[in-house]
Design an enzyme around this catalytic site. Structure first.
Site, short mmCIF file in Angstrom:
data_model
loop_
_atom_site.label_atom_id
_atom_site.label_comp_id
_atom_site.label_asym_id
_atom_site.label_seq_id
_atom_site.Cartn_x
_atom_site.Cartn_y
_atom_site.Cartn_z
N GLY A 1 0.82 -1.32 0.14
CA GLY A 1 -0.05 -0.27 -0.21
C GLY A 1 0.57 1.43 0.06
CB SER A 2 -0.57 4.62 0.87
OG SER A 2 -0.36 4.23 1.91
CB THR A 3 5.17 5.56 1.77
OG1 THR A 3 5.83 4.85 0.39
CG2 THR A 3 6.33 5.90 2.44
CB ALA A 4 1.53 7.46 4.58
N GLY B 1 2.15 1.67 5.19
CA GLY B 1 3.14 0.72 5.70
C GLY B 1 4.46 1.72 7.02
CD GLU C 1 6.85 -5.66 -2.53
OE1 GLU C 1 7.52 -5.20 -2.85
OE2 GLU C 1 7.64 -6.65 -1.82
CB CYS D 1 3.49 0.27 -7.15
SG CYS D 1 3.42 -1.54 -7.91
P1 NDP Z 1 -2.73 1.61 1.76
O1 NDP Z 1 -2.05 2.91 1.92
O2 NDP Z 1 -4.66 3.10 1.83
O3 NDP Z 1 -3.74 0.93 1.92
C1 NDP Z 1 -3.64 -0.34 1.95
C2 NDP Z 1 -3.93 -1.18 2.92
O4 NDP Z 1 -4.19 -0.80 4.44
C3 NDP Z 1 -5.17 -1.45 2.70
O5 NDP Z 1 -6.23 -2.91 2.64
C4 NDP Z 1 -6.04 -0.55 4.43
O6 NDP Z 1 -7.70 -0.85 3.88
C5 NDP Z 1 -5.24 -0.96 5.07
N1 NDP Z 1 -5.06 -0.11 6.00
C6 NDP Z 1 -5.39 1.51 6.23
N2 NDP Z 1 -4.60 1.72 6.78
C7 NDP Z 1 -3.81 0.64 7.51
C8 NDP Z 1 -3.64 0.94 9.34
N3 NDP Z 1 -3.58 1.94 10.03
N4 NDP Z 1 -2.98 -0.76 9.79
C9 NDP Z 1 -3.23 -1.53 8.94
N5 NDP Z 1 -4.32 -0.97 7.48
C10 NDP Z 1 -4.14 -0.36 6.92
O7 NDP Z 1 -2.61 2.35 -0.19
P2 NDP Z 1 -3.96 1.84 -1.27
O8 NDP Z 1 -4.37 0.91 -0.93
O9 NDP Z 1 -4.62 3.38 -1.71
O10 NDP Z 1 -2.73 1.49 -1.78
C11 NDP Z 1 -1.83 1.98 -3.26
C12 NDP Z 1 -0.23 2.38 -2.77
O11 NDP Z 1 -0.68 0.88 -2.95
C13 NDP Z 1 0.36 2.98 -3.66
O12 NDP Z 1 0.67 3.79 -2.54
C14 NDP Z 1 1.01 1.61 -4.81
O13 NDP Z 1 2.40 2.47 -5.02
C15 NDP Z 1 1.29 0.91 -3.50
N6 NDP Z 1 0.89 -0.17 -4.39
C16 NDP Z 1 2.18 -0.94 -4.10
C17 NDP Z 1 2.69 -1.28 -4.34
C18 NDP Z 1 4.53 -3.05 -4.30
O14 NDP Z 1 4.36 -4.27 -4.70
N7 NDP Z 1 5.02 -2.17 -4.04
C19 NDP Z 1 1.64 -2.70 -5.31
C20 NDP Z 1 0.63 -1.81 -5.33
C21 NDP Z 1 -0.13 -1.10 -4.65
P3 NDP Z 1 -8.46 0.15 3.72
O15 NDP Z 1 -8.35 -0.32 2.09
O16 NDP Z 1 -9.91 -0.28 4.30
O17 NDP Z 1 -8.04 1.42 4.23
#
Ligand code: NDP
Length: 502
Positions: A224-227, A229, A246, A280
């Protein structure tokens, strides 16, 4: 609520709260899913622990048989999966098919290679310890919590799930709140094929993901996003739970003077705009050698002008509505700082769709150059030579993927880019090669999925040294004599002293 969600809900004494997943192209409700609470997530991890014991007790061949059956069940009902991905993310059916196909390929690779990578193997004990037989095996950690994003709801989480399962772990998967139906579908096929919930899905919002970090899993694989993460890592630090992160990227394409320009322009456009730029490892920046800059921009803009986002186009809607603000802010900032839109621009950012946007003359300190935009946009800049291209490519905090187009210098340029993966004379090609590790450096995260590294990521190394015979010099005893110490010093001198050639 889906059957798997319902079954899981009743198994865990589910509470009433639910949420909807929506079709981003129309706003229609695609499905309604439970918001699993902290207790429910913990119950899922507890159940996974029982499943993990059974699953780890199978042989590699046994697990391969089950994973192959799962893969076959997915393929048999592939149109359903593609439709679900299409509806929840908005991506065109063709793109959903490509994503699902590549993900299935990874399940096959992980299942087929787990034994070779992880089974116990002998290693050399070295001359000093020649009386020992040394071996190492990679053991499953137990329960892996996988937290996934919405942009590639099959390919991305399966990069962790398939490898974690093949390595002998049970998995609890929390899909993005935008794509819960895809996650549930994957787990339903698994339970049908295997007959046991070794892969479970918990659904909900961010809080459910946060709960998974605290639920006692043996490792968290976050994409997911760096923030987010950083939040995951902080939560996991409390229990010393290891993590794979990731995260996002700001990938660049470098085009050298001797590159095949039409091919490079086509690849850059596809890399930037496919999946509406929500990739990503998507292309966000392009650095072009000054000798071929004009030719490249011409080829790129001609192609981009024919590309269209819309229900009838090759580019789908922006899946997460809030991303539209980010894209608009980045384009606005680039224009405010002196950049020009040669295709698209501010008007290209609509209510649901964003038309392809190509920005030139954008200063390197702009948001569109430094931060992840995650839309069908890219910046194109002219560089003096490859040294400058590499320097600018490496000048962001991210380091996920990268691409080089050059007939003669592709490998040397790629070697100098600080990114986990590079493609030479192709784009994003590394993601489709299951034997290659996938992951980044810096703000793009750490740890690896895919390939042998991806299998080992979900294991711990178990080393065993077995004594075969009594050594000439017994070093590990209080009965050791001065003579032994002298002999040992001589042996070290012989093995590692100044005249040693080793
Ligand atoms: P987010 O960081 O918003 O969310 C990722 C996941 O984390 C979601 O399932 C989300 O749930 C969950 N989440 C949210 N808050 C928390 C928390 N406090 N603790 C634990 N889990 C939490 O990312 P996005 O879904 O918007 O994805 C896009 C991002 O992912 C982009 O930055 C992209 O570059 C990155 N990405 C990286 C890849 C890689 O392999 N490096 C591949 C694909 C994407 P919910 O959706 O319910 O909020």
């Amino acid at each position: 609520m889906s059957p798997t969600s319902q079954a899981a809900a009743s198994r865990r004494g589910h509470t009433a709260a639910t949420f909807d997943s929506l079709d981003p192209a129309t706003g229609e409700v695609v499905g309604t899913h439970p918001v699993h609470t902290e207790e429910e997530v913990r119950a899922a991890v507890d159940l996974a622990r029982t499943e993990a014991a059974w699953w780890a007790g199978l042989s590699f061949t046994g697990r391969k048989r089950h994973l192959t059956a799962w893969k076959a069940a997915m393929v048999q009902r592939l149109p359903e999966l593609i439709e679900m991905v299409h509806r929840e993310t908005g991506k065109p059916l063709g793109d959903a098919t490509l994503e699902a196909g590549l993900a299935i390929e990874h399940i096959g690779w992980a299942a087929g290679h787990a034994r070779r990578v992880l089974a116990r193997r002998k290693v050399s004990p070295g001359l000093l310890m020649a009386h020992q037989s040394a071996s190492v095996a990679y053991k499953p950690l137990g329960v892996i919590g996988v937290i996934g994003p919405w942009n590639y709801p099959v390919f991305t989480p399966l990069g962790s799930i398939a490898y974690a399962l093949a390595a002998g772990n049970a998995v609890v998967f929390k899909p993005s709140e935008y794509t819960p139906g895809v996650g549930v579908w994957l787990a339903e096929r698994f339970e049908e094929a295997v007959g046991r919930p070794v892969l479970q899905v918990v659904t909900g919002l961010g809080a459910t993901g946060a709960a998974l970090c605290h639920a006692g899993a043996d490792k968290i694989a976050f994409t997911g996003s760096t923030a987010t993460g950083k939040k995951v890592m902080a939560a996991c630090a409390e229990t010393l739970t290891p993590v794979v992160i990731e995260a996002g990227g700001k990938d660049a394409v470098i085009v050298d003077a001797d590159a095949d320009i039409p091919v490079a322009a086509d690849a850059a456009l596809w890399g930037a705009c496919s999946n509406a730029g929500q990739t990503c490892i998507g292309v966000e920046r392009v650095y072009v050698h000054e000798q071929v800059y004009d030719e490249f921009v011409d080829a790129l803009t001609t192609k981009a002008a024919r590309l269209h986002a819309g229900a009838d186009g090759k580019i789908g809607p922006i899946t997460m509505p809030s991303q539209l603000h980010v894209i608009r802010r980045h384009v606005q900032d680039a224009l405010d700082k002196g950049g020009r839109a040669v295709v698209g621009g501010l008007d290209a950012v609509g209510e649901r769709y964003v038309q392809p946007t190509i920005l030139v003359d954008v200063p390197e300190n702009s948001l569109a150059v430094q931060e992840e935009t995650f839309g069908p946009t890219m910046t194109v800049a002219k560089v003096r030579d490859m040294d400058e291209a590499i320097e600018l490519t490496n000048a962001t905090a991210y380091g996920l993927g990268s691409t080089v187009f050059s007939k003669r210098h592709g490998m040397t340029v790629a070697e100098r880019i600080r990114s986990g993966m590079s493609a030479v004379n192709g784009v994003i090609s590394f993601a489709g090669i299951p034997s290659l590790p996938f992951g980044g450096v810096g703000d793009s995260g750490f740890g690896r999925i895919h390939g042998p590294d991806g299998l080992k990521e979900f294991t711990y190394a178990k080393a065993i040294a077995r004594q075969r015979f009594r050594p000439m010099l017994t070093l590990t005893t209080f009965d050791r004599t001065e003579k032994t110490d002298r002999l040992f010093t001589r042996v070290i001198g012989l093995l590692h002293g100044p005249r040693t050639r080793r």
